[in-house]
Design an enzyme around this catalytic site. Sequence first.
Site, PDB file in Angstrom:
ATOM      1  N   ASN A 147      25.294  -2.844  -2.628  1.00  0.00           N
ATOM      2  CA  ASN A 147      25.464  -3.737  -3.764  1.00  0.00           C
ATOM      3  C   ASN A 147      25.235  -2.972  -5.064  1.00  0.00           C
ATOM      4  O   ASN A 147      24.406  -2.071  -5.146  1.00  0.00           O
ATOM      5  CB  ASN A 147      24.573  -4.983  -3.651  1.00  0.00           C
ATOM      6  CG  ASN A 147      23.091  -4.701  -3.536  1.00  0.00           C
ATOM      7  OD1 ASN A 147      22.661  -3.806  -2.815  1.00  0.00           O
ATOM      8  ND2 ASN A 147      22.279  -5.496  -4.232  1.00  0.00           N
ATOM      9  N   GLU A 204      24.704  -3.892  -9.032  1.00  0.00           N
ATOM     10  CA  GLU A 204      24.471  -4.959 -10.008  1.00  0.00           C
ATOM     11  C   GLU A 204      24.846  -4.520 -11.418  1.00  0.00           C
ATOM     12  O   GLU A 204      25.059  -3.336 -11.690  1.00  0.00           O
ATOM     13  CB  GLU A 204      23.002  -5.378  -9.974  1.00  0.00           C
ATOM     14  CG  GLU A 204      22.619  -6.058  -8.680  1.00  0.00           C
ATOM     15  CD  GLU A 204      21.177  -6.527  -8.636  1.00  0.00           C
ATOM     16  OE1 GLU A 204      20.846  -7.243  -7.683  1.00  0.00           O
ATOM     17  OE2 GLU A 204      20.373  -6.185  -9.534  1.00  0.00           O
ATOM     18  N   CYS A 252      28.842  -7.129  -4.222  1.00  0.00           N
ATOM     19  CA  CYS A 252      28.041  -7.060  -2.996  1.00  0.00           C
ATOM     20  C   CYS A 252      28.437  -5.864  -2.137  1.00  0.00           C
ATOM     21  O   CYS A 252      29.551  -5.338  -2.240  1.00  0.00           O
ATOM     22  CB  CYS A 252      28.241  -8.337  -2.178  1.00  0.00           C
ATOM     23  SG  CYS A 252      27.741  -9.851  -3.004  1.00  0.00           S
ATOM     24  N   GLU A 268      29.097  -5.712   1.103  1.00  0.00           N
ATOM     25  CA  GLU A 268      30.175  -5.972   2.049  1.00  0.00           C
ATOM     26  C   GLU A 268      31.546  -5.819   1.390  1.00  0.00           C
ATOM     27  O   GLU A 268      32.456  -5.202   1.940  1.00  0.00           O
ATOM     28  CB  GLU A 268      30.059  -7.386   2.634  1.00  0.00           C
ATOM     29  CG  GLU A 268      28.785  -7.631   3.397  1.00  0.00           C
ATOM     30  CD  GLU A 268      27.648  -8.206   2.550  1.00  0.00           C
ATOM     31  OE1 GLU A 268      27.351  -7.640   1.468  1.00  0.00           O
ATOM     32  OE2 GLU A 268      27.050  -9.201   2.977  1.00  0.00           O
ATOM     33  N   CYS A 298      27.166 -13.356   2.013  1.00  0.00           N
ATOM     34  CA  CYS A 298      27.262 -14.509   1.115  1.00  0.00           C
ATOM     35  C   CYS A 298      28.660 -15.126   1.243  1.00  0.00           C
ATOM     36  O   CYS A 298      29.553 -14.565   1.882  1.00  0.00           O
ATOM     37  CB  CYS A 298      26.982 -14.092  -0.329  1.00  0.00           C
ATOM     38  SG  CYS A 298      28.309 -13.145  -1.111  1.00  0.00           S
ATOM     39  N   CYS A 315      31.577 -12.875   0.061  1.00  0.00           N
ATOM     40  CA  CYS A 315      31.856 -11.794   1.004  1.00  0.00           C
ATOM     41  C   CYS A 315      32.534 -12.327   2.267  1.00  0.00           C
ATOM     42  O   CYS A 315      33.420 -11.682   2.827  1.00  0.00           O
ATOM     43  CB  CYS A 315      30.574 -11.038   1.354  1.00  0.00           C
ATOM     44  SG  CYS A 315      30.003 -10.032  -0.031  1.00  0.00           S
TER      45      CYS A 315
END
Length: 160
Positions: A62, A64, A73, A75, A112, A115
């Site tokens: 990930n 940010e 993210c 994934e 999430c 993803c």
Amino acid sequence: MKDIKIESILTVFDNLDELPKAIITLMLEAVKARDKAYAPYSKFHVGAAILLDNQEIVTGSNQENASYPSGLCAERTAAYYAGAKFPNAKMLKIAITAASQNQKTESPIPPCGACRQALAEYEVKQKEPIDIYFMGETGKVVRSKSLANLLPLVFDKSSL
């Protein structure tokens, strides 16, 4: 009117050692990727490793951003890189691991919603399931035999 029942079947392993050797290797690649996460705001580090049908392993972590929606993210980082670098390869398996700097992450952390939707696109595109393994920092590992199992009413091109 009628009710429709939707079930997801997951396999839960007590720890990493119960997994097949190839999946342990894939998860350890996800751990390495997790260690490269850039998460100064959430302090929540996620790593993903995808095994492709050409035997390449592509990883992502990930990333940010102070403008929160601009982050990405692990994934999706891995999936989009795999799609860009190896556009004709199929995604066979993905291993995901998450760890928090604020507390020990012992529960398995699934992908999430965003993803799941992104991975669904690849599963639909390749017409084959993606085997998904996810865990926290330590502890149990969960396996889903497909993304559709985690997102049963998938939104895809057939909806457009």
